[in-house]
Design a protein around this motif. Structure first.
Motif, PDB file in Angstrom:
ATOM      1  N   GLY A  59      30.483  30.277  37.722  1.00  0.00           N
ATOM      2  CA  GLY A  59      30.705  29.375  38.838  1.00  0.00           C
ATOM      3  C   GLY A  59      30.941  30.101  40.153  1.00  0.00           C
ATOM      4  N   ASP A  60      31.842  29.555  40.947  1.00  0.00           N
ATOM      5  CA  ASP A  60      32.198  30.150  42.229  1.00  0.00           C
ATOM      6  C   ASP A  60      33.194  31.278  41.987  1.00  0.00           C
ATOM      7  N   ALA A  61      32.688  32.395  41.477  1.00  0.00           N
ATOM      8  CA  ALA A  61      33.561  33.486  41.045  1.00  0.00           C
ATOM      9  C   ALA A  61      34.313  34.122  42.204  1.00  0.00           C
ATOM     10  N   LEU A  62      33.754  34.099  43.421  1.00  0.00           N
ATOM     11  CA  LEU A  62      34.366  34.779  44.570  1.00  0.00           C
ATOM     12  C   LEU A  62      35.092  33.811  45.503  1.00  0.00           C
ATOM     13  N   ALA A  63      35.345  32.591  45.042  1.00  0.00           N
ATOM     14  CA  ALA A  63      36.126  31.604  45.815  1.00  0.00           C
ATOM     15  C   ALA A  63      35.505  31.348  47.185  1.00  0.00           C
ATOM     16  N   LEU A  69      41.478  27.453  45.714  1.00  0.00           N
ATOM     17  CA  LEU A  69      42.689  28.175  45.338  1.00  0.00           C
ATOM     18  C   LEU A  69      42.370  29.122  44.193  1.00  0.00           C
ATOM     19  N   GLU A  70      43.103  30.233  44.120  1.00  0.00           N
ATOM     20  CA  GLU A  70      42.895  31.212  43.058  1.00  0.00           C
ATOM     21  C   GLU A  70      44.162  31.397  42.239  1.00  0.00           C
ATOM     22  N   VAL A  71      44.001  31.382  40.925  1.00  0.00           N
ATOM     23  CA  VAL A  71      45.096  31.635  39.993  1.00  0.00           C
ATOM     24  C   VAL A  71      44.770  32.933  39.274  1.00  0.00           C
ATOM     25  N   PRO A  76      48.176  44.973  33.346  1.00  0.00           N
ATOM     26  CA  PRO A  76      47.770  46.380  33.215  1.00  0.00           C
ATOM     27  C   PRO A  76      48.083  46.974  31.856  1.00  0.00           C
ATOM     28  N   VAL A  77      49.069  46.428  31.155  1.00  0.00           N
ATOM     29  CA  VAL A  77      49.401  46.944  29.826  1.00  0.00           C
ATOM     30  C   VAL A  77      48.271  46.653  28.845  1.00  0.00           C
ATOM     31  N   ALA A  78      47.789  45.422  28.856  1.00  0.00           N
ATOM     32  CA  ALA A  78      46.690  45.043  27.967  1.00  0.00           C
ATOM     33  C   ALA A  78      45.338  45.432  28.535  1.00  0.00           C
ATOM     34  N   GLY A  79      45.296  45.845  29.815  1.00  0.00           N
ATOM     35  CA  GLY A  79      44.032  46.216  30.427  1.00  0.00           C
ATOM     36  C   GLY A  79      43.131  45.030  30.681  1.00  0.00           C
ATOM     37  N   SER A  80      43.725  43.908  31.087  1.00  0.00           N
ATOM     38  CA  SER A  80      42.931  42.705  31.315  1.00  0.00           C
ATOM     39  C   SER A  80      43.268  42.100  32.671  1.00  0.00           C
ATOM     40  N   TYR A  81      42.297  41.375  33.229  1.00  0.00           N
ATOM     41  CA  TYR A  81      42.441  40.696  34.515  1.00  0.00           C
ATOM     42  C   TYR A  81      41.696  39.378  34.409  1.00  0.00           C
ATOM     43  N   ALA A  82      42.334  38.305  34.881  1.00  0.00           N
ATOM     44  CA  ALA A  82      41.706  36.988  34.864  1.00  0.00           C
ATOM     45  C   ALA A  82      41.982  36.287  36.176  1.00  0.00           C
ATOM     46  N   ASN A  83      40.955  35.685  36.737  1.00  0.00           N
ATOM     47  CA  ASN A  83      41.084  34.960  38.003  1.00  0.00           C
ATOM     48  C   ASN A  83      40.313  33.652  37.892  1.00  0.00           C
ATOM     49  N   LEU A  84      41.012  32.532  38.020  1.00  0.00           N
ATOM     50  CA  LEU A  84      40.388  31.219  38.017  1.00  0.00           C
ATOM     51  C   LEU A  84      40.351  30.679  39.440  1.00  0.00           C
ATOM     52  N   SER A  87      39.828  23.846  42.754  1.00  0.00           N
ATOM     53  CA  SER A  87      39.716  23.083  44.002  1.00  0.00           C
ATOM     54  C   SER A  87      41.051  23.051  44.733  1.00  0.00           C
ATOM     55  N   ASP A  88      41.022  22.587  46.002  1.00  0.00           N
ATOM     56  CA  ASP A  88      42.234  22.617  46.819  1.00  0.00           C
ATOM     57  C   ASP A  88      43.348  21.744  46.275  1.00  0.00           C
ATOM     58  N   ASP A  89      43.000  20.760  45.436  1.00  0.00           N
ATOM     59  CA  ASP A  89      44.044  19.940  44.814  1.00  0.00           C
ATOM     60  C   ASP A  89      44.338  20.377  43.384  1.00  0.00           C
ATOM     61  N   ALA A  90      43.796  21.545  42.981  1.00  0.00           N
ATOM     62  CA  ALA A  90      44.050  22.127  41.658  1.00  0.00           C
ATOM     63  C   ALA A  90      43.673  21.190  40.519  1.00  0.00           C
ATOM     64  N   SER A  91      42.641  20.369  40.750  1.00  0.00           N
ATOM     65  CA  SER A  91      42.234  19.427  39.706  1.00  0.00           C
ATOM     66  C   SER A  91      40.893  19.777  39.078  1.00  0.00           C
TER      67      SER A  91
END
Length: 600
Positions: A59-63, A69-71, A76-84, A87-91
């Motif tokens: 999807g819109d990976a780069l916002a 909004l980005e969550v 760093p311990v598990a070596g993972s990164y997640a970014n969701l 929408s502006d109303d978080a719905s």
């Protein structure tokens, strides 16, 4: 027309399979006369592996959406990164990026543009439940997918299409779902979800190996090991029915051989083998066979090279260097095989097992011995590994590679087992292969010493042999470990491994001994290494085994008259004769008891 990576659409080149398939579909419509429809927005979601690290975007990976909004969760311990991205109303889910742990990709991608099924933070939090099961607060399961959600973007297969196929056709296996819908036959990232969809549909997945056994190949292997069963007849009488078929008989033959049950051409075992194993050679398209001596690590002496050349010359065989650093001799008739191997064994060669579901080759570069870039003795390690695992029967063929540096001349990351030298030791990669769906291997261990490396490979191979399905390559097996529902049943999960992805689960079992079976796996490999005997040397020493190598029972030295060769590029090549459309009338000299020969 142009499609794929050579097509620039609206100023953009798509290097992904899904847009390429969409272009191909549109082109097919245009060629059939349909006009008007445009390509539209391409699905650029993808899951990749960069230097052994899982990376996925959707999807819109780069916002880029206004007000998005980005969550973000960075562990760093598990070596993972997640970014969701929401929408502006978080719905509404707009897109996201996953690095290190991409196990949630298959379920998050179809939800792009749809209402969030739960708290976005809980959906990507590493401490949350296993996302593939759908259990627990905030977890994303297949129940959250509406019928029109795209499960397989490669072939545009929706959840509704899969559910319909399962219900109308009574599908009970992932392979059947693939065959009916084509889902999972592209990049393969949606394969773990297919099992979940089967379970969600209320289908009882049939584990039966075939009509003669109601249990899976994994369960049969366990029964053979724990009950000390040594014959097919005992196994089928106790746990099956009938006389077996071309599915279960070779599968059981492989299981018995994996547990060191003697020479494969002895007694009842001989009748279980398929064509290749029955004659310890690969049958070719014209009925002749290939001879492939083992050349560990690709290292060979001039004397042995001369011996192979003399055999090829004297038996008029076609010769070719294989991709696995072997010399393939093709065109041998079945009655010639013992004479050919008599000379090869005398010259110091042994079976290369090119005909068997077993270790084929361990390819190597020249390593630190010769190469100015080499930092590890890849040849010595490749020879050690090949001699240790030679003759090891398994659910499917196994290929390995050892590279002396990161330049990767042995192509180790495309093998079932790949080893690459580093400044501090060896990196171990597992689960790669070529074939219909090439897959890069996953990085299992980094900078380990040789003893740790070999011990881990021992356990990897034995665990694979015990728990893989029939004719399942290590690549497919590793992918099947991605979810708890498809992992092998080895008793209660005593260490919480159900929350791990496939590679982490494998690392926990092999390195951390999470299931408490490491000692068993170690001992099993030591038994194999200690009891290995060359199969062709065993045939040559036994007159009873030699009797099977004849084209005709009552004329063992008579060549098959249907095999014909021509010379091309100074090499013999087969001529494929057309099959007769009618059966000729019997001649007078074809009476039973006359000079005719009887096919075996």
């Amino acid at each position: 027309f142009a499609i794929g990576e050579c097509a620039c659409v609206d100023g953009r080149v798509h290097g992904l399979v899904a847009p390429g398939y969409a272009m191909a579909t549109l082109l097919a419509e245009r060629l059939l006369g349909a006009e008007g429809r445009e390509l539209g927005a391409a699905d650029t979601s993808t899951k990749l592996k960069l230097l052994g690290v899982d990376v996925a975007s959707f999807g819109d990976a780069l916002a880029g959406t206004a007000g998005a909004l980005e969550v973000t969760v960075n562990d760093p311990v598990a070596g993972s990164y997640a970014n969701l991205v929401v929408s502006d109303d978080a719905s509404t889910l707009l897109g996201g990026v996953l690095v290190g742990d991409a196990s949630r990709y298959a379920l998050l991608r179809p939800l792009v543009g749809r209402p969030l099924p739960g708290d976005p933070l809980a959906m990507i939090a590493p401490a949350g439940p296993d996302s593939t099961t759908g259990a627990g607060v905030g977890a994303v399961g297949v129940a959250a997918l509406p019928p029109d959600a795209m499960v397989c973007s490669c072939h545009a297969v929706t959840r509704g299409a899969i559910d319909t196929a399962i219900g109308e056709s009574g599908l009970t296996t992932v392979a059947q779902v693939k065959g009916r819908t084509r889902a999972g036959t592209g990049c393969g990232s949606c394969v773990p979800m297919l099992s979940s969809l089967l379970a969600e549909s209320g289908v009882t997945v049939n584990p039966a190996l075939c009509e003669h056994f109601d249990v899976s190949r994994v369960r049969l292997a366990e029964l053979v090991r724990t009950q000390g069963i040594t014959t097919f007849s005992e196994l089928v009488s106790r746990y099956g029915r009938g006389r077996g078929c071309d599915i279960c008989r070779p599968a059981v033959a492989s299981i018995l051989a994996s547990h060191g049950n003697g020479h494969i051409l002895d007694g009842e075992q001989a009748a279980l083998q398929d064509t290749n194993d029955a004659f310890l050679a690969n049958i070719q398209r014209n009925g002749t066979y290939s001879v492939v001596p083992r050349i560990p690590g690709g290292e060979i002496t001039p004397a042995k090279l001369i011996a192979i050349g003399e055999v090829a010359r004297d038996f008029d065989l076609y010769t070719k260097i294989t991709g696995g650093q072997r010399i393939d001799l093709l065109g041998a008739r079945v009655e010639q095989l013992p004479a050919i191997w008599q000379r090869l064994v005398a010259a110091g060669f042994e079976s290369g097992h090119a005909y068997g579901k077993a270790l084929r080759t361990v390819k190597s570069c020249v390593g630190s011995t010769w190469c100015r870039f080499g930092i590890g003795d890849s040849v010595a390690l490749a020879i050690q590994l090949e001699l240790r695992y030679r003759g090891l029967r398994s659910p499917h063929k196994i290929k390995a590679g050892v590279s002396g540096c990161a330049r990767e001349c042995a192509e180790a990351r495309g093998k079932d087992i790949g080893v690459i030298a580093t400044e501090r030791g060896w990196n171990l990669y597992v689960g790669g292969n070529g074939g219909f769906r090439p897959r890069h291997a996953d990085l299992l261990l980094t900078d380990v010493d040789a003893d740790t490396l070999v011990r881990t490979i021992d356990r990897f191979l034995m665990f694979y042999i015990r728990t893989a399905d029939r004719l399942q390559r290590t690549s497919g097996w590793l992918e099947s470990l991605a979810t708890a529902t498809t992992r092998p049943s080895l008793g209660p999960d005593r260490t919480g491994t159900n929350g791990l992805d496939g590679l982490a689960y494998l690392r926990a079992v092999l390195v951390e001994d999470a299931l408490g079976i490491a000692a068993e796996l170690d001992a099993a490999m030591e038994r194999h290494a200690a009891t290995y005997r060359d199969e062709w040397a065993g045939v040559l020493a036994d007159p009873e085994r030699l009797r099977r190598f004849a084209s005709f029972v009552n004329a063992p030295d008579t060549p098959d008259p249907s095999i014909t060769f021509v010379t091309e590029r100074d090499q013999p090549r087969p001529v494929l004769l057309p099959l007769p459309t009618t059966v000729p009338a019997p001649r007078a000299d074809d009476r039973p008891g006359a000079s005719a020969v009887t096919p075996r």
